[in-house]
Design an enzyme around this catalytic site. Structure first.
Site, short mmCIF file in Angstrom:
data_model
loop_
_atom_site.label_atom_id
_atom_site.label_comp_id
_atom_site.label_asym_id
_atom_site.label_seq_id
_atom_site.Cartn_x
_atom_site.Cartn_y
_atom_site.Cartn_z
N LYS A 113 0.82 -1.21 0.00
CA LYS A 113 0.00 0.00 0.00
C LYS A 113 0.87 1.28 0.00
O LYS A 113 0.44 2.32 -0.47
CB LYS A 113 -0.91 0.03 1.21
CG LYS A 113 -1.82 -1.18 1.39
CD LYS A 113 -2.96 -1.17 0.40
CE LYS A 113 -4.04 -2.20 0.72
NZ LYS A 113 -3.61 -3.60 0.58
C1 LIG Z 1 -4.18 -4.70 -0.03
C2 LIG Z 1 -3.34 -5.94 -0.10
C3 LIG Z 1 -3.57 -6.92 -1.09
C4 LIG Z 1 -4.70 -6.82 -2.10
O1 LIG Z 1 -4.48 -5.82 -3.05
P1 LIG Z 1 -5.68 -5.26 -3.95
O2 LIG Z 1 -5.14 -4.12 -4.70
O3 LIG Z 1 -6.76 -4.86 -2.97
O4 LIG Z 1 -6.14 -6.38 -4.83
C5 LIG Z 1 -2.72 -8.02 -1.11
N1 LIG Z 1 -1.73 -8.17 -0.21
C6 LIG Z 1 -1.50 -7.26 0.77
C7 LIG Z 1 -0.41 -7.51 1.75
C8 LIG Z 1 -2.28 -6.11 0.85
O5 LIG Z 1 -2.05 -5.22 1.83
#
Ligand SMILES: *Cc1c(COP(=O)(O)O)cnc(C)c1O
Length: 495
Positions: A113
């Site tokens: 993120k």
């Molecule tokens: C948010 C997240 C995901 C999923 O990503 P999306 O863009 O919502 O599909 C996968 N792995 C981790 C560690 C995340 O924080």
């Protein structure tokens, strides 16, 4: 370049307006009118650049109302050495001749993120000036763990912004909770909600649609906005690392000229894999987009059958950031694959709202089959995958990444396509110590930060320094509210 809404394509917005608003008023998501294409010369030139400069080149194609100088200063601040612990920002590890791992967790909160949430605050803050906005933006976030901390870290002490995060009291890991309640910054607030993630999410949505609340806040000089993954300002920075991945592999001779790269992404809200799709549309030689799910396999079923059905059991898994039944960003893909048919998209989304289910027509299904492959992985296979990569390659991965690594194996076995592929690695293994310890045959002793030391001793892998320092940080936020008290908590925060 102008932006339109997936549910009303007669409207046109500048990039700054789209980023400031987050979501279009009638509920649609913003999308650029057309995707720019990278020429072969541009792709070659990008290979020699730093990650920061690649970000400027790619983002400037989409953000005509932002100057290159602005974008350069944003990229240097967002992806600089004080923020990211690897000079490559998103380094690529090669596991074997044809399998690579794109590590997206070298930022301040050790989850992918950060790649977008370190950039979004700069884009959003600049958008206020560009749209003549004089009020202060208040970002409200409901989080199941990773987004909340990454947003707090991105927005802390950014002028003209406040940020308040709600997390479910018993719904985040001990480390995730500690990361949030120790957050520094003069403009931040963190509050636990007695309930689960859905309660927190519903509460935030209620605040957003509460007109009385909105006007009360406006009077005090605030307007509300969102930092969740439907904001275009979060999707765009994610395109950069897929272009960067291809650049690194090609520059280092690991990908031949014209050779296509398959990409496997652990998926929840469909934002990350959507960015890979956009990189492919822009001309990066990407082959199959492989969508990996955990036991919550709503997307696997959709990409295989064309039926999206959220009426199913919700599982809590060891990869909690993928425990999602409504993948909001799918709406952008549907808009493009329907040939820009906003009425059709609106229809699917209305059905999803009223019955929890929709089925796309065959022409869309054909394109989905050509572009994507999908698979899901259970809990035991996830742990077994962590164990195997650790034992055989001394590579330690977190639970989300392991879901994708396993689905990539399924793809190769079932299709016979053993060509070069990259797995998106979305979190540091140190964020999910208890599951990772068990996977490699250790018995977790203690809880939370205590396990960081244990995993380090067992694996010898370096600990991201911010996680290592968590244990000695002061707890700043201890408030817990009932669901119906969330409005009041926001009012108190913005007093
Ligand atoms: C948010 C997240 C995901 C999923 O990503 P999306 O863009 O919502 O599909 C996968 N792995 C981790 C560690 C995340 O924080």
């Amino acid at each position: 370049m102008r932006y339109l809404s997936t549910r009303d394509n007669t409207l046109r917005y500048t990039a700054a307006e789209a980023i400031k608003q987050g979501l279009s008023r009638e509920g649609g998501l913003f999308l650029p009118e057309q995707l720019p294409r990278l020429t072969a010369e541009q792709l070659t030139a990008l290979q020699q650049m730093s990650y920061q400069d690649r970000a400027v080149e790619i983002m400037s194609l989409f953000l005509e109302d932002y100057s290159r100088e602005e974008l350069k200063s944003f990229a240097d601040a967002a992806y600089g050495p004080e923020r990211f612990d690897d000079p490559a920002v998103a380094p690529v590890r090669t596991l074997d001749g044809t399998t690579h791992c794109l590590e997206l967790w070298h930022g301040p909160t050790s989850a992918f993120k950060d790649m977008a949430l370190q950039m979004l605050p700069h884009l959003l803050y600049a958008s206020l000036g560009k749209t003549g906005e004089e009020k202060t933006v208040c970002i409200l976030v409901a989080t199941s763990g990773d987004t909340g901390k990454a947003a707090l870290e991105g927005f802390r002490d950014v002028d003209h912004t406040r940020i308040m995060v709600f997390y479910p009291k018993d719904g985040v890991s001990a480390i995730q909770k500690l990361q949030m309640v120790t957050q520094e910054g003069g403009n931040v607030g963190v509050c636990a909600v007695a309930g689960n993630f859905d309660d927190a999410q519903t509460g935030v949505k209620r605040i957003f649609s509460d007109e009385a609340m909105r006007s009360a806040l406006l009077e005090r000089g605030y307007f509300l906005s969102s930092a969740n993954s439907i904001n275009w300002g979060r999707v765009l920075p994610q395109i950069v690392y897929y272009v960067s991945l291809w650049c690194d592999l090609t520059r280092d001779g690991k990908l031949g000229p014209g050779e296509k790269l398959n990409i496997c992404v652990p998926t929840g809200n469909f934002g990350n894999i959507l960015s890979a799709y956009y990189a492919k549309c822009m001309g990066v030689p990407i082959g199959k987009l492989i969508c990996a799910s955990n036991k919550n396999d709503v997307l696997t079923e959709f990409l295989r059958t064309g039926v999206y059905d959220r009426n199913r059991t919700f599982y809590t898994t060891m990869s909690p950031s993928m425990d999602i039944l409504i993948s909001s960003n799918l709406e952008r893909l549907l808009y493009t694959l329907s040939g820009g048919n906003d009425g059709e998209v609106r229809g699917y989304m209305e059905q999803l709202n009223s019955t929890g289910r929709y089925q796309v027509r065959e022409e869309i299904m054909e394109q989905l089959r050509a572009l994507f492959w999908a698979g899901s992985t259970g809990e035991e296979e996830t742990q077994e995958t962590i164990r195997r990569y650790y034992r055989d390659r001394h590579y330690l991965m977190d639970t989300h990444t392991a879901v994708a690594a396993h689905v990539l194996e399924q793809y190769r076995a079932q299709t016979g396509d053993s060509g070069p592929a990259a797995v998106a690695s979305t979190a540091s293994p140190y964020k999910f110590c208890n599951h990772v310890l068990r996977a490699i045959g250790e018995t977790p002793e203690g809880d939370g930060v205590e396990l960081i030391g244990q995993l380090q001793k067992a694996s010898g892998m370096p600990v991201p320094w911010r996680l290592a320092a968590l244990g000695s940080k002061e707890v700043r936020f201890t408030q817990t509210v009932e669901k119906q008290e969330m409005e009041q908590a926001v009012r108190d925060f913005l007093r």
